[in-house]
Design a protein around this motif. Sequence first.
Motif, PDB file in Angstrom:
ATOM      1  N   TYR A 147      40.011  41.011  45.726  1.00  0.00           N
ATOM      2  CA  TYR A 147      39.462  40.733  44.396  1.00  0.00           C
ATOM      3  C   TYR A 147      38.165  41.517  44.170  1.00  0.00           C
ATOM      4  CZ  TYR A 147      42.774  36.796  44.323  1.00  0.00           C
ATOM      5  OH  TYR A 147      43.892  36.013  44.352  1.00  0.00           O
ATOM      6  N   LYS A 148      37.337  41.631  45.203  1.00  0.00           N
ATOM      7  CA  LYS A 148      36.102  42.424  45.087  1.00  0.00           C
ATOM      8  C   LYS A 148      36.439  43.895  44.882  1.00  0.00           C
ATOM      9  CE  LYS A 148      33.349  39.321  47.933  1.00  0.00           C
ATOM     10  NZ  LYS A 148      32.757  39.113  49.259  1.00  0.00           N
ATOM     11  N   TYR A 149      37.440  44.388  45.581  1.00  0.00           N
ATOM     12  CA  TYR A 149      37.836  45.779  45.448  1.00  0.00           C
ATOM     13  C   TYR A 149      38.350  46.048  44.026  1.00  0.00           C
ATOM     14  CZ  TYR A 149      39.426  50.390  46.748  1.00  0.00           C
ATOM     15  OH  TYR A 149      39.579  51.741  46.815  1.00  0.00           O
ATOM     16  N   ILE A 150      39.184  45.154  43.522  1.00  0.00           N
ATOM     17  CA  ILE A 150      39.696  45.297  42.157  1.00  0.00           C
ATOM     18  C   ILE A 150      38.550  45.219  41.152  1.00  0.00           C
ATOM     19  CG2 ILE A 150      41.094  44.176  40.369  1.00  0.00           C
ATOM     20  CD1 ILE A 150      43.135  43.518  42.612  1.00  0.00           C
ATOM     21  N   THR A 151      37.599  44.319  41.384  1.00  0.00           N
ATOM     22  CA  THR A 151      36.420  44.233  40.513  1.00  0.00           C
ATOM     23  C   THR A 151      35.702  45.573  40.456  1.00  0.00           C
ATOM     24  OG1 THR A 151      36.155  41.870  40.978  1.00  0.00           O
ATOM     25  CG2 THR A 151      34.218  43.035  40.134  1.00  0.00           C
ATOM     26  N   GLY A 152      35.547  46.219  41.611  1.00  0.00           N
ATOM     27  CA  GLY A 152      34.909  47.525  41.661  1.00  0.00           C
ATOM     28  C   GLY A 152      35.660  48.573  40.854  1.00  0.00           C
ATOM     29  N   ILE A 153      36.985  48.558  40.931  1.00  0.00           N
ATOM     30  CA  ILE A 153      37.795  49.505  40.155  1.00  0.00           C
ATOM     31  C   ILE A 153      37.561  49.281  38.661  1.00  0.00           C
ATOM     32  CG2 ILE A 153      40.148  50.201  39.526  1.00  0.00           C
ATOM     33  CD1 ILE A 153      40.979  49.464  42.421  1.00  0.00           C
ATOM     34  N   VAL A 154      37.592  48.028  38.250  1.00  0.00           N
ATOM     35  CA  VAL A 154      37.389  47.692  36.830  1.00  0.00           C
ATOM     36  C   VAL A 154      36.003  48.144  36.376  1.00  0.00           C
ATOM     37  CG1 VAL A 154      37.166  45.769  35.197  1.00  0.00           C
ATOM     38  CG2 VAL A 154      39.071  45.810  36.841  1.00  0.00           C
ATOM     39  N   GLN A 155      34.984  47.823  37.167  1.00  0.00           N
ATOM     40  CA  GLN A 155      33.616  48.186  36.804  1.00  0.00           C
ATOM     41  C   GLN A 155      33.404  49.694  36.813  1.00  0.00           C
ATOM     42  OE1 GLN A 155      31.432  45.791  39.627  1.00  0.00           O
ATOM     43  NE2 GLN A 155      31.334  44.061  38.218  1.00  0.00           N
ATOM     44  N   ASN A 156      34.015  50.405  37.759  1.00  0.00           N
ATOM     45  CA  ASN A 156      33.901  51.860  37.794  1.00  0.00           C
ATOM     46  C   ASN A 156      34.556  52.522  36.588  1.00  0.00           C
ATOM     47  OD1 ASN A 156      32.410  51.918  40.148  1.00  0.00           O
ATOM     48  ND2 ASN A 156      34.199  52.169  41.467  1.00  0.00           N
ATOM     49  N   ASN A 157      35.429  51.810  35.921  1.00  0.00           N
ATOM     50  CA  ASN A 157      36.046  52.290  34.687  1.00  0.00           C
ATOM     51  C   ASN A 157      35.299  51.778  33.452  1.00  0.00           C
ATOM     52  OD1 ASN A 157      38.636  53.928  35.120  1.00  0.00           O
ATOM     53  ND2 ASN A 157      38.816  52.313  36.650  1.00  0.00           N
ATOM     54  N   ASN A 158      34.097  51.232  33.666  1.00  0.00           N
ATOM     55  CA  ASN A 158      33.195  50.766  32.589  1.00  0.00           C
ATOM     56  C   ASN A 158      33.693  49.562  31.806  1.00  0.00           C
ATOM     57  OD1 ASN A 158      31.162  52.750  33.084  1.00  0.00           O
ATOM     58  ND2 ASN A 158      32.529  54.252  32.140  1.00  0.00           N
ATOM     59  N   MET A 170      45.406  49.758  34.158  1.00  0.00           N
ATOM     60  CA  MET A 170      46.317  49.062  35.071  1.00  0.00           C
ATOM     61  C   MET A 170      46.839  50.007  36.148  1.00  0.00           C
ATOM     62  SD  MET A 170      46.582  45.799  34.673  1.00  0.00           S
ATOM     63  CE  MET A 170      44.820  46.003  34.761  1.00  0.00           C
ATOM     64  N   LYS A 171      47.066  51.249  35.801  1.00  0.00           N
ATOM     65  CA  LYS A 171      47.479  52.240  36.800  1.00  0.00           C
ATOM     66  C   LYS A 171      46.393  52.385  37.861  1.00  0.00           C
ATOM     67  CE  LYS A 171      48.715  57.096  37.288  1.00  0.00           C
ATOM     68  NZ  LYS A 171      48.833  58.383  36.610  1.00  0.00           N
ATOM     69  N   ASP A 172      45.123  52.507  37.435  1.00  0.00           N
ATOM     70  CA  ASP A 172      44.008  52.627  38.382  1.00  0.00           C
ATOM     71  C   ASP A 172      43.892  51.388  39.266  1.00  0.00           C
ATOM     72  OD1 ASP A 172      43.412  55.099  37.294  1.00  0.00           O
ATOM     73  OD2 ASP A 172      41.605  54.413  36.242  1.00  0.00           O
ATOM     74  N   VAL A 173      43.983  50.208  38.669  1.00  0.00           N
ATOM     75  CA  VAL A 173      43.844  48.957  39.421  1.00  0.00           C
ATOM     76  C   VAL A 173      44.972  48.814  40.441  1.00  0.00           C
ATOM     77  CG1 VAL A 173      44.018  46.426  39.232  1.00  0.00           C
ATOM     78  CG2 VAL A 173      42.506  47.704  37.680  1.00  0.00           C
ATOM     79  N   LYS A 174      46.198  49.014  40.015  1.00  0.00           N
ATOM     80  CA  LYS A 174      47.339  48.797  40.903  1.00  0.00           C
ATOM     81  C   LYS A 174      47.430  49.866  41.982  1.00  0.00           C
ATOM     82  CE  LYS A 174      51.091  47.041  38.925  1.00  0.00           C
ATOM     83  NZ  LYS A 174      52.202  46.913  37.970  1.00  0.00           N
ATOM     84  N   GLN A 175      47.236  51.142  41.610  1.00  0.00           N
ATOM     85  CA  GLN A 175      47.289  52.209  42.616  1.00  0.00           C
ATOM     86  C   GLN A 175      46.140  52.077  43.610  1.00  0.00           C
ATOM     87  OE1 GLN A 175      47.349  56.026  40.630  1.00  0.00           O
ATOM     88  NE2 GLN A 175      49.571  56.063  40.551  1.00  0.00           N
ATOM     89  N   GLY A 176      44.937  51.871  43.084  1.00  0.00           N
ATOM     90  CA  GLY A 176      43.771  51.793  43.961  1.00  0.00           C
ATOM     91  C   GLY A 176      43.831  50.616  44.915  1.00  0.00           C
TER      92      GLY A 176
END
Length: 161
Positions: A40-51, A80-86
């Motif tokens: 969940y923290k990793y996904i949070t980082g992906i979301v935040q890195n995408n602003n 969603m592509k970034d979140v799921k792939q990452g």
Amino acid sequence: MSRRDLTLMANTYTQIHMHFVFAVKFRHGIIQPKWKDNLYKYITGIVQNNNHKLLEINGMPDHIHILIGLRPSQSISDLMKDVKQGSSLWINENKLTREHFEWQEGYGAFSYSKSQIDRVIHYIQNQEEHHKKKTFRQEYLDFLQKFEIEYDEKYIFKELI
């Protein structure tokens, strides 16, 4: 964000709240309690890195719910592509599962007004309690029906037969 991006977005004001739901491939219950918080923290980082702003994340061993304050600078499908792939890559690189980890194709995306956000956050936070009464499939079909989204039954998250 570059100066050019700021100039292009200078009088753009939005309030977009999206609730995303997606499942582990074949809905295998392989998200383990011992590493789900780090996921969940990793996904949070992906979301935040995408602003974007992650408002809530939680799930079950076979699926995840995410509530995001979405910026219009990125499409929903690209996010969603970034979140799921990452996140898949992170799970596999860290060897958190015995088998190769994949998310199921597709996702649900549901929009909410600001007045509904507290209720959606509460719903996401209480996934464990909620799923004592309802399966993921029932939950997902309820969302599609509530939001009056047309769907084809053969494309609803596949189970391993």
